[in-house]
Design a protein around this motif. Structure first.
Motif, PDB file in Angstrom:
ATOM      1  N   GLY A  45      31.619  54.740  28.065  1.00 52.51           N
ATOM      2  CA  GLY A  45      32.306  55.926  28.557  1.00 52.51           C
ATOM      3  C   GLY A  45      32.515  55.964  30.054  1.00 52.51           C
ATOM      4  N   GLU A  46      31.988  54.999  30.778  1.00 55.54           N
ATOM      5  CA  GLU A  46      32.123  54.983  32.244  1.00 55.54           C
ATOM      6  C   GLU A  46      33.174  53.955  32.649  1.00 55.54           C
ATOM      7  N   THR A  47      34.072  54.346  33.549  1.00 50.89           N
ATOM      8  CA  THR A  47      35.059  53.406  34.079  1.00 50.89           C
ATOM      9  C   THR A  47      34.364  52.484  35.080  1.00 50.89           C
ATOM     10  N   ILE A  48      34.335  51.197  34.770  1.00 52.10           N
ATOM     11  CA  ILE A  48      33.646  50.252  35.654  1.00 52.10           C
ATOM     12  C   ILE A  48      34.619  49.334  36.393  1.00 52.10           C
ATOM     13  N   TYR A  49      35.932  49.428  36.061  1.00 51.05           N
ATOM     14  CA  TYR A  49      36.925  48.578  36.738  1.00 51.05           C
ATOM     15  C   TYR A  49      38.295  49.161  36.467  1.00 51.05           C
ATOM     16  N   SER A  50      39.175  49.117  37.474  1.00 53.24           N
ATOM     17  CA  SER A  50      40.551  49.558  37.286  1.00 53.24           C
ATOM     18  C   SER A  50      41.422  48.916  38.355  1.00 53.24           C
ATOM     19  N   LYS A  51      42.380  48.103  37.921  1.00 53.49           N
ATOM     20  CA  LYS A  51      43.271  47.453  38.887  1.00 53.49           C
ATOM     21  C   LYS A  51      44.597  47.122  38.209  1.00 53.49           C
ATOM     22  N   GLN A  52      45.697  47.531  38.843  1.00 51.10           N
ATOM     23  CA  GLN A  52      47.027  47.120  38.410  1.00 51.10           C
ATOM     24  C   GLN A  52      47.436  45.916  39.243  1.00 51.10           C
ATOM     25  N   VAL A  53      47.691  44.795  38.564  1.00 49.40           N
ATOM     26  CA  VAL A  53      48.013  43.557  39.259  1.00 49.40           C
ATOM     27  C   VAL A  53      48.799  42.666  38.298  1.00 49.40           C
ATOM     28  N   ALA A  54      49.733  41.902  38.834  1.00 46.83           N
ATOM     29  CA  ALA A  54      50.468  40.924  38.028  1.00 46.83           C
ATOM     30  C   ALA A  54      49.752  39.582  38.142  1.00 46.83           C
ATOM     31  N   ARG A  55      49.316  39.037  37.006  1.00 44.34           N
ATOM     32  CA  ARG A  55      48.575  37.775  37.028  1.00 44.34           C
ATOM     33  C   ARG A  55      48.514  37.191  35.624  1.00 44.34           C
ATOM     34  N   GLY A  56      48.126  35.945  35.535  1.00 49.20           N
ATOM     35  CA  GLY A  56      47.845  35.315  34.264  1.00 49.20           C
ATOM     36  C   GLY A  56      46.363  35.382  33.967  1.00 49.20           C
ATOM     37  N   VAL A  57      46.013  35.077  32.712  1.00 56.75           N
ATOM     38  CA  VAL A  57      44.597  35.063  32.338  1.00 56.75           C
ATOM     39  C   VAL A  57      43.909  33.889  33.024  1.00 56.75           C
ATOM     40  N   LYS A  58      42.854  34.189  33.737  1.00 60.91           N
ATOM     41  CA  LYS A  58      42.057  33.157  34.400  1.00 60.91           C
ATOM     42  C   LYS A  58      40.596  33.441  34.106  1.00 60.91           C
ATOM     43  N   ARG A  59      39.924  32.485  33.541  1.00 67.80           N
ATOM     44  CA  ARG A  59      38.532  32.664  33.143  1.00 67.80           C
ATOM     45  C   ARG A  59      37.674  33.085  34.333  1.00 67.80           C
ATOM     46  N   ASP A  60      36.877  34.138  34.122  1.00 67.35           N
ATOM     47  CA  ASP A  60      35.897  34.601  35.120  1.00 67.35           C
ATOM     48  C   ASP A  60      36.531  35.023  36.437  1.00 67.35           C
ATOM     49  N   GLU A  61      37.790  35.465  36.400  1.00 69.00           N
ATOM     50  CA  GLU A  61      38.422  35.895  37.655  1.00 69.00           C
ATOM     51  C   GLU A  61      37.729  37.129  38.228  1.00 69.00           C
ATOM     52  N   GLU A  62      37.250  38.005  37.357  1.00 67.39           N
ATOM     53  CA  GLU A  62      36.551  39.207  37.799  1.00 67.39           C
ATOM     54  C   GLU A  62      35.087  39.136  37.362  1.00 67.39           C
ATOM     55  N   SER A  63      34.207  39.621  38.226  1.00 61.01           N
ATOM     56  CA  SER A  63      32.770  39.636  37.940  1.00 61.01           C
ATOM     57  C   SER A  63      32.223  41.028  38.247  1.00 61.01           C
TER      58      SER A  63
END
Length: 739
Positions: free
Chosen positions: A136-154
């Motif tokens: 129930g908690e928002t832990i991430y929010s970003k609008q961005v144009a990109r392809g899927v890249k493994r482990d891009e966000e941590s």
């Protein structure tokens, strides 16, 4: 209330309570913490996503995204939740499970069952932007144009003991759409005992094998099952399409049969099935390895695809005087084509490990290209997400080599030459988990710069080029070797490091060709920068070990054209050609290697055709060695019939132009309502409007061409001085030659 009614109602209530109990499927997370199974819903509207202002990103389509706890079949808004399983290597392809051609929103949900309360790390990559909720908690929010890249966000996260609700809201602009996610300890190691749970229906058809384990004790090892299923599928296809090349195919058939029996005998006990899948995976892999061992040995030294008299092959070379190319007979050769990777439609059917293996489709496509005047396609030998040439660095996969063979054979039959580059550096870098060269997959790259500076990797690169030269280097079907794609973009290299690598590789490729075949194909190197500067400009435009300059002309409005932008797209495209031609030493040819709407794919086919038409003619009229080579940027990747018609028109025009007289210094040719490229002896021009004027001194001959319909409007005529004419059609081109 009458007692008989109470008597009837009680069992109904009890049954209703029993039916309301959720049907949980419990799954182990992967060996590296990967989450493979999801409930997904969508596609929901997302107007404005192409400008990174998607309205759907802020719209709660679930009536409480943070509180949602969905189950399969539940309707949220206009869509039902579906149970889907991602690929064990490339994650979840939302484009496939939520098909749409419009900007969209998709939701992906799972529950994470933790053996205890703990801190952990959520690693993920999304295409495009994402919002993430945990309990129930928002832990991430970003609008961005990109392809899927493994482990891009941590993201550091806190897991409760027991079930934790994990929801991804993934935005789609255009192109691909997907998600990869895993949960690990802060040190990157997998968490023992971590499971995921989804509430699904027992009786649905898709993924029916998994549904047998709904509500049962234990956790199903989905990753091992996926790997086992993948090798069984590969081995089965191999037997169907390649049994004539197999060593002891009966042993592989027996292993597949035994695998089915072993898994079937395990019943519905998760632990037993997990063990059976592990054992089956090992046994089928062992039999598959033995079955293809002779073919694997062949692939390391396969020899030439076709025996030829090399001196009679049609090798392309730079025209005397520069700027353009000629074939072996000295006739001008204008490269007319586009990019077409092996795993795109029409060529992918020549992969013997595809279920829909049908090399006849590849044959028909090359026949179609020939009919439309295409004489070159730029081809990367691999696209790692769909297949590597090497199963480990230095060990070549015979199936991939046979796939390439079929493409080369078809191209050769239909007079289409191949502009070959050995590595798809974009996918190597974006999806490291799919390329065998990275250290995490057992390869030699520990940091990106290693790919250019490591002597060990240089030897592997030379080995790959040697294989390609041994196999195809005696064929005139090769237009050129592009020794690396976008060398300036992916490896964090300095211009000095790029120059050093280029010098060594280009020298090797040329000398090895001459040693092996006595002749050498053209050599180039592409830069991602449309206008390389400094030492990179020197390498791109002036190094004598490169035969022509290759740029990727993603410039101005060409990157994201809108209605009304077609004409400007042509001008922006031409500016890149002008830059390169002014930098090029020795009048070397310059040629766009990639172009198109990279930032915003054009869904309006008519607009896309207009932009392509303007850019193609602009490249030619700016003094480029051809019309440039479009990267399709369509879904799936292909060029349209309208684009093929433009190429056919340019081919018809180019075949009549006296290119050999256009290698001298550029001179202005006065034109109204148009553009031109001219030297003292000859030139070309293109006009739009109702009237047109060409001002030249002295006597010359010319011929007028309909550059939309692709037909000649006049025979060759002679004229002296100013030429004025009423336009017979909205858009015309002409060539002229001074007498």
């Amino acid at each position: 209330m009458p007692k008989p009614f109470q008597f009837v109602l009680l069992p109904l209530l009890l049954n209703a309570c029993a039916m309301a109990q959720p049907d949980f499927l419990s799954l182990k997370t992967g060996k590296k913490g990967d989450i493979h199974a999801w409930l997904v819903a969508g596609p929901y509207p997302n107007e404005g996503a192409l400008q990174l202002r998607g309205t759907g990103f802020k719209t709660d389509y679930l009536g409480g995204e943070d509180k949602s706890n969905p189950s399969e079949g539940l309707v949220s808004g206009a869509h039902k939740w579906k149970f889907v399983v991602g690929d064990s290597k490339s994650g979840l392809n939302l484009k496939r499970v939520l098909p749409t051609d419009q900007p969209a929103i998709g939701y992906c949900f799972t529950m994470i069952d933790s053996p205890r309360e703990m801190t952990a790390t959520l690693l993920f990559g999304s295409d495009d932007g994402a919002r993430v909720y945990l309990n129930g908690e928002t832990i991430y929010s970003k609008q961005v144009a990109r392809g899927v890249k493994r482990d891009e966000e941590s993201l550091p996260i806190r897991l409760r003991r027991g079930r934790n609700r994990l929801m991804f809201k993934v935005e789609q602009g255009d192109g691909g759409w997907g998600l990869m996610a895993r949960i690990v300890h802060s040190n990157g190691q997998a968490i023992e005992g971590l499971h995921q749970e989804v509430v699904i229906e027992k009786t649905a058809q898709e993924n029916s094998f998994l549904r047998q384990f709904v509500g049962l004790k234990g956790a199903f090892d989905i990753e091992t099952w996926l790997d086992c299923r993948a090798i069984r599928t590969t081995a089965t296809r191999w037997l169907v399409h390649m049994s004539s090349k197999a060593k002891s195919p009966e042993k592989l058939r027996a292993a597949l049969d035994a695998s089915s029996e072993r898994i079937g005998a395990a019943g519905l006990d998760c632990d037993k099935v997990n063990k059976a899948c592990t054992e089956s995976d090992l046994s089928v892999r062992s039999a598959y390895k033995d079955c293809r061992s002779d073919l694997l040995k062949w692939a390391q030294h396969p020899g030439s695809l076709e025996s030829t008299d090399v001196i009679k092959e049609d090798f392309i070379r730079v025209m005397k005087g520069g700027r353009y190319f000629v074939n072996s007979s000295g006739k001008p050769f204008i490269p007319i084509g586009y990019n077409h990777n092996p795993d795109w439609p029409e060529l992918e059917q020549s992969d013997p490990l595809r279920d829909d293996f049908d090399p006849g489709r590849t044959e028909k496509w090359f026949s179609n290209l020939e009919r439309h005047g295409v004489n070159v396609i730029r081809l990367m030998v691999e696209t790692p997400p769909s297949g590597n040439l090497e199963e480990r660095p230095g060990l070549f996969r015979p199936e991939h080599l046979l796939w390439l063979d079929q493409i080369v054979i078809c191209a050769r039959r239909h007079n289409v030459k191949l502009w070959i580059t050995p590595y798809d550096t974009f996918w190597m870098s974006l999806k490291k988990e799919t390329s065998t060269y990275w250290a995490e997959n057992g390869g030699p790259i520990r940091k990106p710069i290693d790919f250019l500076t490591s002597s060990k990797i240089m030897e592997l690169q030379k080995k790959r080029m040697k294989l390609l030269i041994d196999r195809y280097g005696n064929l005139g079907t090769v237009f050129a070797w592009e020794i690396m794609n976008e060398i300036d973009l992916w490896w964090n290299a300095t211009p000095e490091q790029i120059k050093t690598w280029s010098d060594e590789m280009a020298t090797f490729v040329r000398s090895y060709q001459l040693k092996k075949w006595g002749r050498a194909h053209l050599i180039t190197l592409s830069f991602a920068a449309p206008e390389p500067k400094g030492l990179n400009a020197t390498t791109a435009f002036q190094r004598k070990d490169l035969d022509f300059a290759t740029m990727h002309l993603y410039l101005g409005v060409t990157r994201a054209p809108k209605p009304g932008d077609a004409s400007q797209a042509g001008k922006d495209f031409a500016s890149g050609v002008h830059y390169a031609r002014n930098k090029a030493e020795g009048n070397r040819p310059v040629l766009d290697g990639e172009s198109g709407p990279i930032d915003k794919w054009v869904t309006d086919v008519r607009l896309d055709n207009q932009v392509f038409h303007e850019m193609s003619w602009a490249h030619l009229l700016a003094g480029g060695a051809g019309p440039g080579t479009r990267w399709p940027y369509r879904q799936p990747h292909h060029i349209t019939q309208g684009m093929l018609e433009t190429l056919k028109a340019i081919r018809t025009f180019s075949d009549e132009v006296p290119w050999e007289k256009m290698t001298g210094p550029e001179e202005a040719a006065k034109v109204t309502s148009g553009t031109s490229f001219a030297t003292h002896w000859a030139g070309i021009a293109r006009f739009t409007g109702k009237t047109a004027t060409l001002e030249l001194e002295g006597l010359y001959r010319y011929r007028l061409f309909d550059s939309v319909k692709g037909v000649w409007l006049t025979p060759v005529k002679e004229h002296s001085g100013k030429l004025e004419f009423e336009m017979p059609t909205h858009e015309c081109a002409l060539w002229f030659e001074r007498l």
